[in-house]
Design a protein around this motif. Sequence first.
Motif, PDB file in Angstrom:
ATOM      1  N   VAL A 216      58.630 -25.251 -10.848  1.00  0.00           N
ATOM      2  CA  VAL A 216      57.292 -24.669 -10.918  1.00  0.00           C
ATOM      3  C   VAL A 216      56.299 -25.706 -11.429  1.00  0.00           C
ATOM      4  CG1 VAL A 216      55.916 -22.724 -11.737  1.00  0.00           C
ATOM      5  CG2 VAL A 216      58.387 -22.468 -11.483  1.00  0.00           C
ATOM      6  N   THR A 217      55.151 -25.811 -10.763  1.00  0.00           N
ATOM      7  CA  THR A 217      54.071 -26.713 -11.173  1.00  0.00           C
ATOM      8  C   THR A 217      52.774 -25.920 -11.283  1.00  0.00           C
ATOM      9  OG1 THR A 217      53.725 -27.329  -8.858  1.00  0.00           O
ATOM     10  CG2 THR A 217      55.109 -28.794 -10.194  1.00  0.00           C
ATOM     11  N   LEU A 218      51.807 -26.482 -12.058  1.00  0.00           N
ATOM     12  CA  LEU A 218      50.524 -25.835 -12.295  1.00  0.00           C
ATOM     13  C   LEU A 218      49.425 -26.615 -11.587  1.00  0.00           C
ATOM     14  CD1 LEU A 218      48.991 -23.589 -13.829  1.00  0.00           C
ATOM     15  CD2 LEU A 218      48.803 -25.171 -15.768  1.00  0.00           C
ATOM     16  N   HIS A 219      48.513 -25.902 -10.911  1.00  0.00           N
ATOM     17  CA  HIS A 219      47.483 -26.559 -10.099  1.00  0.00           C
ATOM     18  C   HIS A 219      46.111 -25.958 -10.384  1.00  0.00           C
ATOM     19  CE1 HIS A 219      50.429 -28.604  -7.371  1.00  0.00           C
ATOM     20  NE2 HIS A 219      51.195 -27.633  -7.856  1.00  0.00           N
ATOM     21  N   ARG A 220      45.078 -26.802 -10.224  1.00  0.00           N
ATOM     22  CA  ARG A 220      43.693 -26.363 -10.328  1.00  0.00           C
ATOM     23  C   ARG A 220      43.124 -26.247  -8.923  1.00  0.00           C
ATOM     24  NH1 ARG A 220      40.063 -26.106 -14.298  1.00  0.00           N
ATOM     25  NH2 ARG A 220      41.499 -27.118 -15.760  1.00  0.00           N
ATOM     26  N   PHE A 222      39.713 -26.068  -8.017  1.00  0.00           N
ATOM     27  CA  PHE A 222      38.557 -26.956  -7.832  1.00  0.00           C
ATOM     28  C   PHE A 222      38.391 -27.845  -9.062  1.00  0.00           C
ATOM     29  CE2 PHE A 222      37.493 -23.015  -5.503  1.00  0.00           C
ATOM     30  CZ  PHE A 222      37.462 -23.521  -4.215  1.00  0.00           C
ATOM     31  N   PRO A 223      38.520 -29.161  -8.924  1.00  0.00           N
ATOM     32  CA  PRO A 223      39.009 -29.856  -7.728  1.00  0.00           C
ATOM     33  C   PRO A 223      40.515 -29.610  -7.555  1.00  0.00           C
ATOM     34  CG  PRO A 223      38.746 -31.401  -9.530  1.00  0.00           C
ATOM     35  CD  PRO A 223      38.218 -30.102 -10.020  1.00  0.00           C
ATOM     36  N   PRO A 224      41.028 -29.723  -6.335  1.00  0.00           N
ATOM     37  CA  PRO A 224      42.445 -29.419  -6.070  1.00  0.00           C
ATOM     38  C   PRO A 224      43.386 -30.509  -6.604  1.00  0.00           C
ATOM     39  CG  PRO A 224      41.357 -30.176  -4.069  1.00  0.00           C
ATOM     40  CD  PRO A 224      40.292 -30.067  -5.106  1.00  0.00           C
ATOM     41  N   VAL A 225      43.819 -30.336  -7.855  1.00  0.00           N
ATOM     42  CA  VAL A 225      44.714 -31.313  -8.469  1.00  0.00           C
ATOM     43  C   VAL A 225      45.826 -30.586  -9.218  1.00  0.00           C
ATOM     44  CG1 VAL A 225      42.946 -33.095  -8.735  1.00  0.00           C
ATOM     45  CG2 VAL A 225      43.281 -31.396 -10.559  1.00  0.00           C
ATOM     46  N   GLU A 226      46.924 -31.294  -9.436  1.00  0.00           N
ATOM     47  CA  GLU A 226      48.013 -30.750 -10.252  1.00  0.00           C
ATOM     48  C   GLU A 226      47.687 -31.000 -11.719  1.00  0.00           C
ATOM     49  OE1 GLU A 226      52.810 -31.358 -11.067  1.00  0.00           O
ATOM     50  OE2 GLU A 226      51.944 -31.970  -9.135  1.00  0.00           O
ATOM     51  N   VAL A 227      47.873 -29.984 -12.531  1.00  0.00           N
ATOM     52  CA  VAL A 227      47.585 -30.071 -13.963  1.00  0.00           C
ATOM     53  C   VAL A 227      48.799 -30.636 -14.678  1.00  0.00           C
ATOM     54  CG1 VAL A 227      46.956 -28.775 -16.035  1.00  0.00           C
ATOM     55  CG2 VAL A 227      45.995 -28.122 -13.809  1.00  0.00           C
ATOM     56  N   TYR A 256      46.454 -21.874 -10.502  1.00  0.00           N
ATOM     57  CA  TYR A 256      47.551 -21.120  -9.882  1.00  0.00           C
ATOM     58  C   TYR A 256      48.832 -21.935 -10.010  1.00  0.00           C
ATOM     59  CZ  TYR A 256      46.772 -24.259  -5.911  1.00  0.00           C
ATOM     60  OH  TYR A 256      46.625 -25.381  -5.119  1.00  0.00           O
ATOM     61  N   CYS A 257      49.965 -21.280  -9.801  1.00  0.00           N
ATOM     62  CA  CYS A 257      51.271 -21.934  -9.906  1.00  0.00           C
ATOM     63  C   CYS A 257      51.874 -22.094  -8.514  1.00  0.00           C
ATOM     64  CB  CYS A 257      52.216 -21.116 -10.778  1.00  0.00           C
ATOM     65  SG  CYS A 257      51.563 -20.737 -12.415  1.00  0.00           S
ATOM     66  N   VAL A 258      52.707 -23.112  -8.355  1.00  0.00           N
ATOM     67  CA  VAL A 258      53.441 -23.351  -7.109  1.00  0.00           C
ATOM     68  C   VAL A 258      54.918 -23.472  -7.455  1.00  0.00           C
ATOM     69  CG1 VAL A 258      53.835 -24.926  -5.184  1.00  0.00           C
ATOM     70  CG2 VAL A 258      51.496 -24.474  -5.967  1.00  0.00           C
TER      71      VAL A 258
END
Length: 390
Positions: A216-220, A222-227, A256-258
């Motif tokens: 599991v990874t965390l993403h933003r 805007f802008p579309p980046v991984e946190v 959101y999470c992926v």
Amino acid sequence: MLLVKLFGAKWRLVLSALVICALILELGYCQKDAQELQTTPGRKSKPTKPKQEKATNKGPRAATAKPKVKAAGQGQTFLTQVLNKGNFKKVGDTLSVPAGDTLELRCKGKPVQWGVPSYLEEDDDGRLKIIQHERYGALTLVNTTGADTGEYTCYPMYCEDTDCRKEYDKAVKVFVFFPDPQELFVPSSDYYEVIQLRTNWPTVLPCQVTSPEAKVTLHREFPPVEVAVDGREISFNVKKGFTIHRPRPHHAGALYCVASLGNLRQSSTKYMLIYVNYPMAPPAPVIQASASSVSLGGNLQVSCTVIGEQDVAVDFTWEYPGQQIGRPPYTQESVRSGGAGRQQSQSILLVEEVRDVDQGTYTCTAENLQGAKSVSTTVKVVGKAKPKKP
């Protein structure tokens, strides 16, 4: 006649005694009497020595009443999983059951209560069955899905007569995953969820996976980046999701999470994070009047001041004697920096042309997101001094 001659009068008495004893069924006592009769007259019988009891170190046992045991959870409580008939497995911190299989748990104790994920508490579609047996409670969940993923808890109950309560300190828990090849996240009916970020208050993004094997990874957005997740500022727990330990303004936004497992990759619900500078404590106002006594027709100022954290909003409300006649309040409010990350918030109540009705108690209430506090002061109104005659 022959017996009488042979045995004599003495034996006749012995035979008579034996016949009588047989009739009254008291053989023990009668044998003793017969022995006494057999004793030769004038001859003393040897005294029988009493039996000596064996010496032991044990003292006399005191008769103690056994304490009554109230109906309560006795012994250590533990959970077991029923694999099949006669096959049991003690569960640990987590457990994985493939979606579609049956979950069957047993909890030692009488009685016990169960805690299940909120999804099942609201509607289990008849799939959940809980039974209390003589020595244990049983939980059975059939036709399982990924949505059933969550924490299952067994609470021993302490009972006095019909009054029972949960023993929270003895509860046993297990987090159960239901891996679903089609659903990596626990399904949610919400497209997005609003979460408030509070200063110095850990915030959880509950993107819960159905399989502990998923990455599991965390993403933003805007802008579309991984946190970045460093384990200190932000950490991940497979049973909870991501935790932001010390929220700051730059954490706000849409995240959101992926999750990925094998060839499957899915995104979670979107989380709208709104930052609020949340205070550590309620305000501590200080009230002060321009004078403790004011002359009729004069002016009065009552100030209420709060020194607190930077960028924390404080609301002021007033109670004053002039309210009784509908006198409207006139206030001046200000906020300024106090240095060292502090700020001063102040409200000043203005009373012009003081009258008799303005005498009394003035109360200021200061409130922030953590609570409110009130302070008061008293003002006396005096008549005008008479001008001196020339």
